[in-house]
Design an enzyme around this catalytic site. Structure first.
Site, mmCIF file in Angstrom:
data_model
loop_
_atom_site.group_PDB
_atom_site.id
_atom_site.type_symbol
_atom_site.label_atom_id
_atom_site.label_comp_id
_atom_site.label_asym_id
_atom_site.label_seq_id
_atom_site.Cartn_x
_atom_site.Cartn_y
_atom_site.Cartn_z
ATOM 1 N N GLU A 182 -0.323 3.268 13.680
ATOM 2 C CA GLU A 182 -1.128 2.933 12.499
ATOM 3 C C GLU A 182 -1.142 1.414 12.357
ATOM 4 O O GLU A 182 -0.127 0.800 12.023
ATOM 5 C CB GLU A 182 -0.485 3.570 11.258
ATOM 6 C CG GLU A 182 -1.297 3.330 10.020
ATOM 7 C CD GLU A 182 -0.640 3.846 8.746
ATOM 8 O OE1 GLU A 182 0.586 3.711 8.582
ATOM 9 O OE2 GLU A 182 -1.368 4.359 7.885
ATOM 10 N N GLU A 220 3.030 11.406 0.523
ATOM 11 C CA GLU A 220 1.719 10.992 1.062
ATOM 12 C C GLU A 220 1.998 9.838 2.004
ATOM 13 O O GLU A 220 2.350 8.747 1.566
ATOM 14 C CB GLU A 220 0.785 10.574 -0.076
ATOM 15 C CG GLU A 220 0.429 11.702 -1.032
ATOM 16 C CD GLU A 220 -0.440 12.795 -0.410
ATOM 17 O OE1 GLU A 220 -0.921 12.611 0.730
ATOM 18 O OE2 GLU A 220 -0.615 13.837 -1.052
ATOM 19 N N CYS A 252 -4.467 4.152 3.719
ATOM 20 C CA CYS A 252 -3.886 5.267 4.477
ATOM 21 C C CYS A 252 -4.984 6.074 5.142
ATOM 22 O O CYS A 252 -4.858 6.492 6.276
ATOM 23 C CB CYS A 252 -3.056 6.141 3.562
ATOM 24 S SG CYS A 252 -3.962 6.687 2.113
ATOM 25 N N LYS A 312 8.764 3.153 -9.416
ATOM 26 C CA LYS A 312 9.238 1.994 -8.662
ATOM 27 C C LYS A 312 8.134 1.523 -7.718
ATOM 28 O O LYS A 312 7.801 2.202 -6.752
ATOM 29 C CB LYS A 312 10.482 2.376 -7.848
ATOM 30 C CG LYS A 312 11.228 1.166 -7.313
ATOM 31 C CD LYS A 312 12.043 1.468 -6.084
ATOM 32 C CE LYS A 312 11.211 1.530 -4.839
ATOM 33 N NZ LYS A 312 10.437 0.310 -4.516
HETATM 34 P P1 NAD Z 1 6.877 1.718 2.754
HETATM 35 O O1 NAD Z 1 7.198 3.078 3.230
HETATM 36 O O2 NAD Z 1 7.504 0.572 3.400
HETATM 37 O O3 NAD Z 1 7.211 1.565 1.193
HETATM 38 C C1 NAD Z 1 6.691 2.450 0.222
HETATM 39 C C2 NAD Z 1 7.610 2.453 -0.987
HETATM 40 O O4 NAD Z 1 8.865 3.018 -0.618
HETATM 41 C C3 NAD Z 1 7.926 1.071 -1.560
HETATM 42 O O5 NAD Z 1 7.978 1.162 -2.964
HETATM 43 C C4 NAD Z 1 9.310 0.795 -1.001
HETATM 44 O O6 NAD Z 1 10.049 -0.122 -1.774
HETATM 45 C C5 NAD Z 1 9.918 2.171 -1.060
HETATM 46 N N1 NAD Z 1 11.076 2.384 -0.192
HETATM 47 C C6 NAD Z 1 11.504 1.617 0.852
HETATM 48 N N2 NAD Z 1 12.595 2.176 1.405
HETATM 49 C C7 NAD Z 1 12.857 3.305 0.712
HETATM 50 C C8 NAD Z 1 13.841 4.329 0.822
HETATM 51 N N3 NAD Z 1 14.770 4.310 1.769
HETATM 52 N N4 NAD Z 1 13.800 5.353 -0.049
HETATM 53 C C9 NAD Z 1 12.829 5.418 -1.000
HETATM 54 N N5 NAD Z 1 11.882 4.484 -1.158
HETATM 55 C C10 NAD Z 1 11.881 3.440 -0.301
HETATM 56 O O7 NAD Z 1 5.278 1.652 2.806
HETATM 57 P P2 NAD Z 1 4.382 0.383 2.561
HETATM 58 O O8 NAD Z 1 4.540 -0.496 3.756
HETATM 59 O O9 NAD Z 1 4.626 -0.135 1.198
HETATM 60 O O10 NAD Z 1 2.915 1.051 2.567
HETATM 61 C C11 NAD Z 1 2.155 1.243 3.714
HETATM 62 C C12 NAD Z 1 2.262 2.676 4.185
HETATM 63 O O11 NAD Z 1 1.889 3.564 3.134
HETATM 64 C C13 NAD Z 1 1.306 2.992 5.311
HETATM 65 O O12 NAD Z 1 1.965 3.755 6.292
HETATM 66 C C14 NAD Z 1 0.224 3.822 4.666
HETATM 67 O O13 NAD Z 1 -0.496 4.672 5.517
HETATM 68 C C15 NAD Z 1 0.988 4.557 3.640
HETATM 69 N N6 NAD Z 1 0.096 5.035 2.576
HETATM 70 C C16 NAD Z 1 -0.155 6.382 2.492
HETATM 71 C C17 NAD Z 1 -1.035 6.857 1.542
HETATM 72 C C18 NAD Z 1 -1.344 8.331 1.429
HETATM 73 O O14 NAD Z 1 -1.859 8.764 0.409
HETATM 74 N N7 NAD Z 1 -1.036 9.134 2.430
HETATM 75 C C19 NAD Z 1 -1.640 5.975 0.654
HETATM 76 C C20 NAD Z 1 -1.368 4.615 0.762
HETATM 77 C C21 NAD Z 1 -0.474 4.161 1.731
#
Ligand code: NAD
Length: 495
Positions: A399, A269, A303, A196
């Site tokens: 962040e 992650e 990230c 997803k």
């Molecule tokens: P997000 O947490 O808003 O969304 C990530 C994913 O989770 C999306 O597919 C979203 O639709 C889904 N999602 C939303 N609500 C959910 C729920 N309740 N249960 C399960 N899935 C759900 O993150 P974002 O805004 O898309 O991405 C940015 C964030 O991702 C930043 O904090 C960044 O640091 C982090 N990130 C971490 C890494 C790593 O490897 N540590 C890599 C890239 C990004």
């Protein structure tokens, strides 16, 4: 939320397409499909995908409803016995075919990635190349039986079995690469997948689904798209054995909570607030371009990007000046335009958040370069360098996930290590010095999953990657990243 679902009767869909055609010059004729049980199918609804370089609608994407999510999980569950019984090497061969298929269409994938995500085309090309390399890398790995111990009385063997259905949930900053880091090891280990993507970047993932439909047996990979409304249903689904999630720490906590009901395996992650510490023996002219690149990659939406820089007072002014010069010289624009070095923020919600961080910087620090949003359509923020900012400013504590970099002054090494570690995040960090041994001594005191010396943002395919503290749980990449998709069974035999 449901008001956004447009019902997809043929007539309604045609009308929506025509409306879209008249609404925006960015219209690209697309025909995306979900992948469920080997079939490319329409969604129960659609959602609009925005081009962040214009703020206009790029195209519609299919949107799944709860019934389609259940169908996807059921298909993955039904495919699991066959796929897990397929020899690992044969699964590897199919992964190589997937990599080849992606390579054959890499230009189309890269362009689409730029259109939906915003990054400059050369960086999109890189992301697709890394995605291909990731699949190829995992295809070479193995999960052999291991003899844990053997003596005159016993032989103890560890076997690694696949877990079942894996939910692969990805964010919008690196939509293809982060998907491959999950799908490739999950499949090689013998699991089946329901993927997803983030609702704002579903297109490359859906296009990848077309390759999976051609190459893999039905149900082995399924792809659904939601509008941030199906995550909990997926992560709490009783037939999902593991959740491999990349996203924010806040969402990661929700995932953990909902996965607890059936005690699913988890890889999380999550967010980061990486500190870079510049020692007094570093040359500002030499390190500033590398630090700038580590902070501004992907318009700061990484990230493991550098999110705060601590510079020794003796070279503080010179380093701020260098960083400011680099920011002023950066070409910001549409990722499809030649010469663009930095694209837009990926979506409007994040764009608004980053603007708040710039405002915070204005109030709590001194802006060296950059001046907030660009006055043009799209979600563009000028790369911004901020100096003389307090440790308690939002830009330092949170962040920012955008191209706004705070530079802080220090005089005492113990004190700066304490400040760098004073965060709930623990994803990465870096130390910059002309004395590598000294830098190593400082790096060893940073509480993070990865600490670099004289570089940042370098994640090797064969190098385990994990977050400390609230930046994550579990490991991705390397052999350990593969083993995360398995359950170890110990077989203890008497002799
Ligand atoms: P997000 O947490 O808003 O969304 C990530 C994913 O989770 C999306 O597919 C979203 O639709 C889904 N999602 C939303 N609500 C959910 C729920 N309740 N249960 C399960 N899935 C759900 O993150 P974002 O805004 O898309 O991405 C940015 C964030 O991702 C930043 O904090 C960044 O640091 C982090 N990130 C971490 C890494 C790593 O490897 N540590 C890599 C890239 C990004």
């Amino acid at each position: 939320m449901d008001a956004n679902i447009k019902r997809t009767g043929t007539e309604g869909k045609e009308r929506a397409r025509q409306e879209q055609h008249t609404r925006t010059a960015d219209f690209v004729m697309t025909d995306y499909r979900l992948l469920i049980n080997g079939s490319l199918v329409e969604g129960a609804g659609t959602l609009e995908v925005i081009n962040p370089a214009t703020g206009g609608i790029l195209t519609d994407a299919p949107r799944a409803d709860r019934a389609q999510l259940d169908q996807a999980v059921a298909a993955a569950k039904a495919a699991f016995p066959y796929w897990s019984a397929t020899p690992l090497r044969k699964r590897g061969v199919l992964l190589v075919k997937l990599a080849e298929a992606l390579a054959a269409e890499q230009d189309e994938f890269a362009r689409l990635l730029t259109e939906e995500q915003g990054k400059p085309l050369p960086q999109a090309i890189d992301e697709i190349a890394h995605s291909i390399a990731t699949i190829r890398y995992f295809a070479t790995l193995d999960l052999p039986l291991e003899v844990v111990k053997e003596d005159s009385k016993q032989k103890v063997i560890r076997q690694r079995k696949p877990l079942g259905v894996v939910a692969a949930i990805t964010p919008w900053n690196l939509p293809m690469l982060l998907l491959m880091i999950k799908v490739a090891p999950a499949l090689l280990a013998g699991n089946t997948v329901v993927a997803k993507p983030a609702p704002t970047t579903p297109l490359t993932t859906l296009k990848f689904g077309e390759l999976c439909a051609r190459i893999l047996p039905a149900g082995v990979v399924n792809i659904i798209v939601d509008q941030n409304d199906l995550g909990t249903a997926l992560t709490s689904h009783p037939d999902v054995a593991k959740v491999a999630f990349t996203g924010s720490t806040a969402t990661g906590k929700k995932v953990m909570e909902s996965a607890a009901r059936t005690l699913k395996r988890l890889t999380l992650e999550l967010g980061g607030n990486d500190a870079a510490i510049v020692l007094e023996d570093a040359d500002p002219k030499e390190v500033a371009p590398k630090i700038y690149a580590g902070a501004m990659f992907n318009a700061g939406q990484a990230c493991i990007g550098i999110k705060r820089v601590y510079v020794h007072e003796s070279i503080y002014d010179a380093t701020c000046d260098e960083l400011g010069r680099l920011a002023q010289g950066t070409v910001v624009g549409d990722g499809l335009e030649q010469g663009t070095q930095m694209g837009p923020i990926q979506n409007k919600v994040q764009f608004e958040k980053v603007k708040e961080f710039v405002e915070d910087a204005r109030q709590n620090g001194k802006i060296v370069a950059g001046n907030g949003a660009l006055e043009r359509e799209g979600y563009f923020i000028q790369p911004t360098i901020v100096r003389d900012i307090s440790d308690n400013a939002r830009l330092v504590r949170e962040e920012q996930f955008g191209p706004v970099l705070p530079v802080l002054r220090y005089s005492d090494i113990d004190d700066v290590i304490t400040r760098a570690n004073d965060t709930d995040f623990g994803l990465g960090g870096s130390v910059w010095s002309s004395d590598r041994d000294r830098a190593f001594g400082v790096a060893a005191r940073i509480n993070a999953g990865t600490v670099w010396v004289n570089k940042h943002l370098d994640v090797g395919l064969d190098t385990p990657f994990a977050g400390a503290k609230q930046s994550g749980i579990g490991v991705e990449m390397g052999q350990e990243g593969l083993e995360e998709f398995t359950q170890a069974t110990i077989i203890n035999m008497a002799k």
